[in-house]
Design a protein around this motif. Structure first.
Motif, PDB file in Angstrom:
ATOM      1  N   ASP A 126      29.563 -16.167  85.705  1.00 36.84           N
ATOM      2  CA  ASP A 126      29.339 -14.718  85.781  1.00 36.84           C
ATOM      3  C   ASP A 126      30.647 -13.951  85.600  1.00 36.84           C
ATOM      4  OD1 ASP A 126      26.690 -15.181  86.269  1.00 36.84           O
ATOM      5  OD2 ASP A 126      26.848 -14.971  88.461  1.00 36.84           O
ATOM      6  N   GLY A 127      30.568 -12.870  84.844  1.00 36.27           N
ATOM      7  CA  GLY A 127      31.708 -11.982  84.685  1.00 36.27           C
ATOM      8  C   GLY A 127      32.748 -12.434  83.682  1.00 36.27           C
ATOM      9  N   VAL A 128      32.591 -13.630  83.128  1.00 37.33           N
ATOM     10  CA  VAL A 128      33.544 -14.121  82.130  1.00 37.33           C
ATOM     11  C   VAL A 128      33.148 -13.553  80.768  1.00 37.33           C
ATOM     12  CG1 VAL A 128      34.492 -16.161  80.980  1.00 37.33           C
ATOM     13  CG2 VAL A 128      34.015 -16.214  83.443  1.00 37.33           C
ATOM     14  N   ARG A 129      34.130 -13.019  80.049  1.00 40.53           N
ATOM     15  CA  ARG A 129      33.816 -12.387  78.767  1.00 40.53           C
ATOM     16  C   ARG A 129      34.763 -12.885  77.687  1.00 40.53           C
ATOM     17  NH1 ARG A 129      36.853  -8.152  77.174  1.00 40.53           N
ATOM     18  NH2 ARG A 129      35.097  -7.226  76.054  1.00 40.53           N
ATOM     19  N   ILE A 130      34.284 -12.785  76.450  1.00 40.05           N
ATOM     20  CA  ILE A 130      35.048 -13.201  75.276  1.00 40.05           C
ATOM     21  C   ILE A 130      35.538 -11.959  74.541  1.00 40.05           C
ATOM     22  CG2 ILE A 130      34.931 -14.370  73.041  1.00 40.05           C
ATOM     23  CD1 ILE A 130      32.665 -16.106  74.272  1.00 40.05           C
ATOM     24  N   GLU A 131      36.830 -11.952  74.201  1.00 40.44           N
ATOM     25  CA  GLU A 131      37.410 -10.878  73.398  1.00 40.44           C
ATOM     26  C   GLU A 131      37.816 -11.468  72.051  1.00 40.44           C
ATOM     27  OE1 GLU A 131      41.066  -7.603  73.405  1.00 40.44           O
ATOM     28  OE2 GLU A 131      41.127  -9.323  74.763  1.00 40.44           O
ATOM     29  N   ASP A 132      37.173 -11.015  70.990  1.00 44.68           N
ATOM     30  CA  ASP A 132      37.481 -11.489  69.639  1.00 44.68           C
ATOM     31  C   ASP A 132      38.534 -10.577  69.023  1.00 44.68           C
ATOM     32  OD1 ASP A 132      37.526 -12.340  66.978  1.00 44.68           O
ATOM     33  OD2 ASP A 132      35.404 -12.856  67.016  1.00 44.68           O
ATOM     34  N   GLN A 148      40.266 -16.680  89.584  1.00 43.95           N
ATOM     35  CA  GLN A 148      41.129 -17.858  89.480  1.00 43.95           C
ATOM     36  C   GLN A 148      40.313 -19.137  89.366  1.00 43.95           C
ATOM     37  OE1 GLN A 148      44.596 -17.705  89.194  1.00 43.95           O
ATOM     38  NE2 GLN A 148      44.176 -19.787  88.495  1.00 43.95           N
ATOM     39  N   ALA A 149      39.230 -19.229  90.125  1.00 46.64           N
ATOM     40  CA  ALA A 149      38.377 -20.416  90.041  1.00 46.64           C
ATOM     41  C   ALA A 149      37.762 -20.543  88.646  1.00 46.64           C
ATOM     42  CB  ALA A 149      37.274 -20.341  91.102  1.00 46.64           C
ATOM     43  N   ALA A 150      37.391 -19.412  88.051  1.00 44.51           N
ATOM     44  CA  ALA A 150      36.812 -19.439  86.708  1.00 44.51           C
ATOM     45  C   ALA A 150      37.842 -19.890  85.674  1.00 44.51           C
ATOM     46  CB  ALA A 150      36.267 -18.059  86.353  1.00 44.51           C
ATOM     47  N   ILE A 151      39.066 -19.394  85.795  1.00 45.27           N
ATOM     48  CA  ILE A 151      40.140 -19.825  84.878  1.00 45.27           C
ATOM     49  C   ILE A 151      40.383 -21.320  85.018  1.00 45.27           C
ATOM     50  CG2 ILE A 151      42.673 -19.808  84.708  1.00 45.27           C
ATOM     51  CD1 ILE A 151      41.679 -17.710  82.984  1.00 45.27           C
ATOM     52  N   ASP A 152      40.454 -21.783  86.252  1.00 44.82           N
ATOM     53  CA  ASP A 152      40.716 -23.205  86.493  1.00 44.82           C
ATOM     54  C   ASP A 152      39.613 -24.080  85.903  1.00 44.82           C
ATOM     55  OD1 ASP A 152      43.029 -22.510  87.817  1.00 44.82           O
ATOM     56  OD2 ASP A 152      42.145 -22.661  89.823  1.00 44.82           O
ATOM     57  N   ALA A 153      38.375 -23.612  85.994  1.00 44.13           N
ATOM     58  CA  ALA A 153      37.251 -24.381  85.460  1.00 44.13           C
ATOM     59  C   ALA A 153      37.266 -24.432  83.935  1.00 44.13           C
ATOM     60  CB  ALA A 153      35.938 -23.774  85.952  1.00 44.13           C
ATOM     61  N   LEU A 154      37.872 -23.436  83.317  1.00 50.82           N
ATOM     62  CA  LEU A 154      37.851 -23.347  81.852  1.00 50.82           C
ATOM     63  C   LEU A 154      39.062 -23.991  81.176  1.00 50.82           C
ATOM     64  CD1 LEU A 154      36.523 -19.701  81.504  1.00 50.82           C
ATOM     65  CD2 LEU A 154      35.373 -21.762  80.683  1.00 50.82           C
ATOM     66  N   ARG A 155      40.120 -24.258  81.936  1.00 51.77           N
ATOM     67  CA  ARG A 155      41.354 -24.756  81.309  1.00 51.77           C
ATOM     68  C   ARG A 155      41.120 -26.033  80.503  1.00 51.77           C
ATOM     69  NH1 ARG A 155      45.670 -21.826  83.120  1.00 51.77           N
ATOM     70  NH2 ARG A 155      45.423 -21.008  85.256  1.00 51.77           N
ATOM     71  N   ALA A 156      40.477 -27.006  81.106  1.00 51.22           N
ATOM     72  CA  ALA A 156      40.302 -28.289  80.423  1.00 51.22           C
ATOM     73  C   ALA A 156      39.406 -28.172  79.191  1.00 51.22           C
ATOM     74  CB  ALA A 156      39.765 -29.339  81.397  1.00 51.22           C
ATOM     75  N   PRO A 157      38.200 -27.593  79.296  1.00 45.95           N
ATOM     76  CA  PRO A 157      37.359 -27.521  78.093  1.00 45.95           C
ATOM     77  C   PRO A 157      37.965 -26.658  76.988  1.00 45.95           C
ATOM     78  CG  PRO A 157      36.337 -26.353  79.940  1.00 45.95           C
ATOM     79  CD  PRO A 157      37.464 -27.135  80.509  1.00 45.95           C
ATOM     80  N   ILE A 158      38.666 -25.597  77.364  1.00 42.40           N
ATOM     81  CA  ILE A 158      39.308 -24.781  76.334  1.00 42.40           C
ATOM     82  C   ILE A 158      40.478 -25.531  75.713  1.00 42.40           C
ATOM     83  CG2 ILE A 158      40.760 -22.717  76.007  1.00 42.40           C
ATOM     84  CD1 ILE A 158      38.757 -21.163  77.655  1.00 42.40           C
ATOM     85  N   GLY A 159      41.160 -26.345  76.515  1.00 45.48           N
ATOM     86  CA  GLY A 159      42.217 -27.190  75.965  1.00 45.48           C
ATOM     87  C   GLY A 159      41.676 -28.193  74.957  1.00 45.48           C
ATOM     88  N   VAL A 160      40.528 -28.761  75.243  1.00 41.25           N
ATOM     89  CA  VAL A 160      39.889 -29.689  74.306  1.00 41.25           C
ATOM     90  C   VAL A 160      39.504 -28.962  73.026  1.00 41.25           C
ATOM     91  CG1 VAL A 160      37.842 -31.118  73.921  1.00 41.25           C
ATOM     92  CG2 VAL A 160      39.071 -31.257  76.098  1.00 41.25           C
TER      93      VAL A 160
END
Length: 266
Positions: A126-132, A148-160
């Motif tokens: 929730d609340g996470v948005r994409i800026e193109d 912060q929890a949302a960023i931490d959860a996204l670091r690995a998959p976005i790194g992949v």
């Protein structure tokens, strides 16, 4: 000399004041010229910014904005077309806006896949948005219940995802940006200093992406000043790197105005 400037008169500032024609003044946009806001599309420059920049631009050798935003967006959101002689280097230096002309590179081919995959990665957050940004794509968690929890959860998959597409990940304040590799604010500032045959330099920034520009100031061998535009979210790391710490965009504009006052005399 203004009283406020006397209190923070570093060797770099002295060099700028003694030889303004040889000075390059560089600034970031978001968090430095414009306050950070929940929606990046609503960001606008501090009300006094265009006037102060126009005034300073008439007094120093070169004035440059180096930003992760598209150059044209920074020009629009900052009313920067009102600043004579200003150069805007967007997408960390991939784009250049000068005298009303925009120069842009081809779009990285990996971004099409990123655009297709990111909605799946952020589904359920929730609340996470994409800026193109056309030549990069950013994921913001500022409006999430737990940013912060949302960023931490996204670091690995976005790194992949970055590894799969040959893109780089640029972290910031509750944001992860996928962008073409091989360019950062440090290399961009270094090249601009060389282009302008700078004899002194000031750079102001507020986020982790500005650390490279601070390092470039120190590595340039020129009299230099680094300015941290402080915030409640990011402070200790970048503040420790800076020669001068000011209170957000209002403090940056006040500092630049004080430099202009000092250059014009009583």
């Amino acid at each position: 000399m203004t009283k406020g400037l006397e209190k923070i008169l570093t060797d770099g500032l002295k060099a700028i004041l003694a030889d303004p024609a040889g000075a390059v003044i560089g600034v970031d946009f978001d968090g430095t010229l414009a306050p950070i806001v929940p929606d990046p599309e609503s960001a606008r420059i501090h009300p006094a910014g265009p006037g102060v920049l126009a005034r300073l631009g008439d007094l120093v050798g070169s004035l440059v904005v180096i930003t992760g935003r598209p150059a044209a967006t920074a020009v629009e959101y900052g009313s920067l077309d009102r600043v004579p002689g200003l150069v805007v280097l967007g997408h960390y230096g991939l784009e250049r806006w000068e005298a009303g002309r925009l120069t842009t590179p081809p779009v990285h081919p990996g971004l099409a896949y990123v655009r297709a995959e990111l909605p799946r990665l952020i589904a359920g957050l929730d609340g996470v948005r994409i800026e193109d940004k056309d030549r990069s794509v950013a994921v913001h968690t500022r409006q999430a219940p737990e940013p912060q929890a949302a960023i931490d959860a996204l670091r690995a998959p976005i790194g992949v995802l970055a590894a799969e597409t040959g893109l780089a990940v640029e972290p910031g304040k509750f944001v992860l940006e996928l962008r073409p590799p091989g360019v950062d604010k440090g290399g961009t500032l270094t090249a601009f200093l060389r282009e302008r045959s700078a004899r002194s330099v000031l750079f102001a920034g507020d986020d982790l992406g500005d650390v490279a520009a601070f390092a470039a100031v120190r590595a340039s061998g020129l009299p230099g000043v680094t300015v941290f535009s402080g915030s409640a979210e990011v402070g200790a790391e970048l503040g420790a790197e800076a020669d001068i710490v000011v209170d957000g965009p209002a403090g940056v504009i006040e500092l630049l105005d004080s430099i202009a006052d000092a250059l014009t005399g009583p």
